[in-house]
Scaffold this active site. Sequence first.
Site, mmCIF file in Angstrom:
data_model
loop_
_atom_site.group_PDB
_atom_site.id
_atom_site.type_symbol
_atom_site.label_atom_id
_atom_site.label_comp_id
_atom_site.label_asym_id
_atom_site.label_seq_id
_atom_site.Cartn_x
_atom_site.Cartn_y
_atom_site.Cartn_z
ATOM 1 N N LYS A 1 10.887 -13.477 13.341
ATOM 2 C CA LYS A 1 9.610 -12.382 13.440
ATOM 3 C C LYS A 1 8.742 -12.964 14.823
ATOM 4 O O LYS A 1 8.744 -13.846 14.910
ATOM 5 C CB LYS A 1 8.634 -12.332 12.139
ATOM 6 C CG LYS A 1 9.429 -12.061 11.001
ATOM 7 C CD LYS A 1 8.686 -12.592 9.705
ATOM 8 C CE LYS A 1 8.376 -14.018 9.339
ATOM 9 N NZ LYS A 1 7.710 -14.438 8.264
ATOM 10 N N THR B 1 -4.491 -10.288 9.865
ATOM 11 C CA THR B 1 -2.827 -10.481 9.548
ATOM 12 C C THR B 1 -2.572 -11.640 8.427
ATOM 13 O O THR B 1 -1.444 -12.012 8.649
ATOM 14 C CB THR B 1 -2.376 -10.960 10.897
ATOM 15 O OG1 THR B 1 -3.147 -12.123 11.326
ATOM 16 C CG2 THR B 1 -2.650 -10.013 11.979
ATOM 17 N N GLY C 1 -0.905 -12.840 5.451
ATOM 18 C CA GLY C 1 0.136 -12.374 4.363
ATOM 19 C C GLY C 1 1.035 -11.139 5.088
ATOM 20 O O GLY C 1 2.050 -10.716 4.362
ATOM 21 N N THR C 2 1.089 -11.233 6.408
ATOM 22 C CA THR C 2 2.011 -10.211 7.183
ATOM 23 C C THR C 2 3.536 -10.660 6.848
ATOM 24 O O THR C 2 4.361 -9.825 6.356
ATOM 25 C CB THR C 2 1.833 -10.321 8.791
ATOM 26 O OG1 THR C 2 1.798 -11.623 9.054
ATOM 27 C CG2 THR C 2 0.357 -9.576 9.105
ATOM 28 N N GLY C 3 3.840 -12.050 6.913
ATOM 29 C CA GLY C 3 5.194 -12.161 6.751
ATOM 30 C C GLY C 3 5.601 -12.227 5.333
ATOM 31 O O GLY C 3 6.854 -11.637 4.924
ATOM 32 N N CYS C 4 4.891 -12.530 4.279
ATOM 33 C CA CYS C 4 4.892 -12.126 2.658
ATOM 34 C C CYS C 4 5.094 -10.761 2.715
ATOM 35 O O CYS C 4 6.057 -10.200 1.948
ATOM 36 C CB CYS C 4 3.545 -12.609 2.146
ATOM 37 S SG CYS C 4 3.107 -14.029 2.178
HETATM 38 N N1 LIG Z 1 -0.609 -8.141 15.528
HETATM 39 C C1 LIG Z 1 0.533 -7.379 15.361
HETATM 40 N N2 LIG Z 1 0.746 -6.201 15.343
HETATM 41 C C2 LIG Z 1 1.970 -5.547 15.131
HETATM 42 N N3 LIG Z 1 2.790 -6.139 14.118
HETATM 43 C C3 LIG Z 1 2.614 -7.534 13.711
HETATM 44 C C4 LIG Z 1 1.477 -8.296 14.425
HETATM 45 N N4 LIG Z 1 1.432 -9.613 13.589
HETATM 46 C C5 LIG Z 1 2.542 -9.576 13.078
HETATM 47 N N5 LIG Z 1 3.331 -8.391 13.031
HETATM 48 C C6 LIG Z 1 4.606 -8.111 12.397
HETATM 49 O O1 LIG Z 1 4.355 -8.777 11.097
HETATM 50 C C7 LIG Z 1 5.330 -9.114 10.516
HETATM 51 C C8 LIG Z 1 5.257 -10.579 10.148
HETATM 52 O O2 LIG Z 1 5.348 -11.363 11.421
HETATM 53 P P1 LIG Z 1 4.566 -12.858 11.627
HETATM 54 O O3 LIG Z 1 5.291 -13.233 12.822
HETATM 55 O O4 LIG Z 1 3.240 -12.631 11.520
HETATM 56 O O5 LIG Z 1 4.940 -13.344 10.403
HETATM 57 P P2 LIG Z 1 4.208 -14.802 9.448
HETATM 58 O O6 LIG Z 1 3.752 -15.576 10.536
HETATM 59 O O7 LIG Z 1 5.291 -15.195 8.556
HETATM 60 O O8 LIG Z 1 3.171 -13.961 8.719
HETATM 61 P P3 LIG Z 1 2.181 -15.034 7.743
HETATM 62 O O9 LIG Z 1 2.221 -16.299 7.921
HETATM 63 O O10 LIG Z 1 0.807 -14.187 8.004
HETATM 64 O O11 LIG Z 1 2.427 -14.279 6.411
HETATM 65 C C9 LIG Z 1 6.449 -8.992 11.653
HETATM 66 O O12 LIG Z 1 7.348 -7.674 11.391
HETATM 67 C C10 LIG Z 1 5.880 -8.646 13.010
HETATM 68 O O13 LIG Z 1 6.325 -8.034 13.972
HETATM 69 C C1 LIG Z 2 0.458 -18.503 -1.740
HETATM 70 C C2 LIG Z 2 0.625 -18.194 -0.134
HETATM 71 N N1 LIG Z 2 1.698 -18.019 0.308
HETATM 72 C C3 LIG Z 2 2.096 -17.461 1.569
HETATM 73 C C4 LIG Z 2 0.826 -17.812 2.577
HETATM 74 C C5 LIG Z 2 1.117 -17.632 4.026
HETATM 75 O O1 LIG Z 2 0.336 -16.335 4.516
HETATM 76 P P1 LIG Z 2 -0.508 -16.819 5.794
HETATM 77 O O2 LIG Z 2 0.334 -17.461 6.853
HETATM 78 O O3 LIG Z 2 -0.966 -15.534 6.356
HETATM 79 O O4 LIG Z 2 -1.615 -17.707 5.624
HETATM 80 C C6 LIG Z 2 -0.255 -18.349 2.106
HETATM 81 N N2 LIG Z 2 -1.160 -18.410 2.739
HETATM 82 N N3 LIG Z 2 -0.313 -18.500 0.558
#
Ligand SMILES: Nc1ncnc2c1ncn2[C@@H]1O[C@H](COP(=O)(O)OP(=O)(O)OP(=O)(O)O)[C@@H](O)[C@H]1O
Ligand SMILES: Cc1ncc(COP(=O)(O)O)c(N)n1
Length: 271
Positions: free
Chosen positions: A175, A207, A209-212
């Site tokens: 990602k 942003t 929880g975007t990855g979750c």
């Molecule tokens: N600022 C942004 N604008 C548009 N899309 C975004 C943005 N930030 C993240 N994304 C999208 O969100 C999804 C998750 O990406 P990201 O790299 O943020 O994951 P992550 O770091 O595991 O997230 P988190 O740790 O917040 O749960 C991907 O599809 C990414 O392209």
């Molecule tokens: C229970 C739990 N699972 C996953 C994340 C990652 O999300 P983020 O990187 O946005 O803090 C989090 N903060 N908490």
Amino acid sequence: MEISKSLTIAGSDSGGGAGIQADLKTFQELSSYGMSVITAVTSQNTKGVHDVHPIPMKHIASQLEAIATDVNPQAVKTGMLGDMDTIHLIADRVRQYEWKNLVVDPVMVAKGGARLLEEQAVSTIKQTLIPLASVVTPNIPEAEALTDKQIKTMEDRKEAAVLLAQMGAQTVIIKGGHGTEDKVSDLLFDGEEFTIYEGERYSTRNTHGTGCTFSAAITAELAKGNNIRQAVTVAKEFIELAIKEDLHIGSGHGPTNHWAYNQYYKRNGIN
Ligand SMILES: Nc1ncnc2c1ncn2[C@@H]1O[C@H](COP(=O)(O)OP(=O)(O)OP(=O)(O)O)[C@@H](O)[C@H]1O
Ligand SMILES: Cc1ncc(COP(=O)(O)O)c(N)n1
């Protein structure tokens, strides 16, 4: 029509933006029946993680068994797993219950910097969970930790994706949220072909929880019988709208908007 069922194995986020809460909201919005196995309870809000209570191994096992002996999911995702023992247990049960469509989101560190996976457990994810994964969805720092390589360019990302596929994941998605380009680009590698999903990078603090949310959307779409490319197309649209139409909740890194996707389609007269 058979109802699709999705399972998340992850940590609870009391603030509601990430972890189990983000996953269940996403499953619901995408019309997949959601179930959960909680690995840890975090005391968390938009400002950070304040406390972590790991769930005893015996109780993680009994949650898994309760689900497996009654309602089998068509797709399963993992999020915060915490430690090596939990990873071993989950890998063991995924094999025993023959759960398919495993989406591994290798959560390591929360946005605010708190560790959600002990450092020594990174190699356990590599050895036991990635070989079972239909899809693994690291962000850039997670891909670096899993491959032991610095990732700066798209070429670096492609090399890391190949290494992750060699570890046994059927599909790898690195990602791009942590990238530095103007656009955000997620790289998919299915063992043969690379696909780049490029989109607008929205400027917002919300942003959390975007990855979750992204990996949960992939899980829900796989549970419905869609293939990985169809699932990623929906997941990208879901997360883009959830970030673009953010909710401004809390005073730190706020959650994404899990109902934005369905509201968008209702606004446009599409059900
Ligand atoms: N600022 C942004 N604008 C548009 N899309 C975004 C943005 N930030 C993240 N994304 C999208 O969100 C999804 C998750 O990406 P990201 O790299 O943020 O994951 P992550 O770091 O595991 O997230 P988190 O740790 O917040 O749960 C991907 O599809 C990414 O392209
Ligand atoms: C229970 C739990 N699972 C996953 C994340 C990652 O999300 P983020 O990187 O946005 O803090 C989090 N903060 N908490």
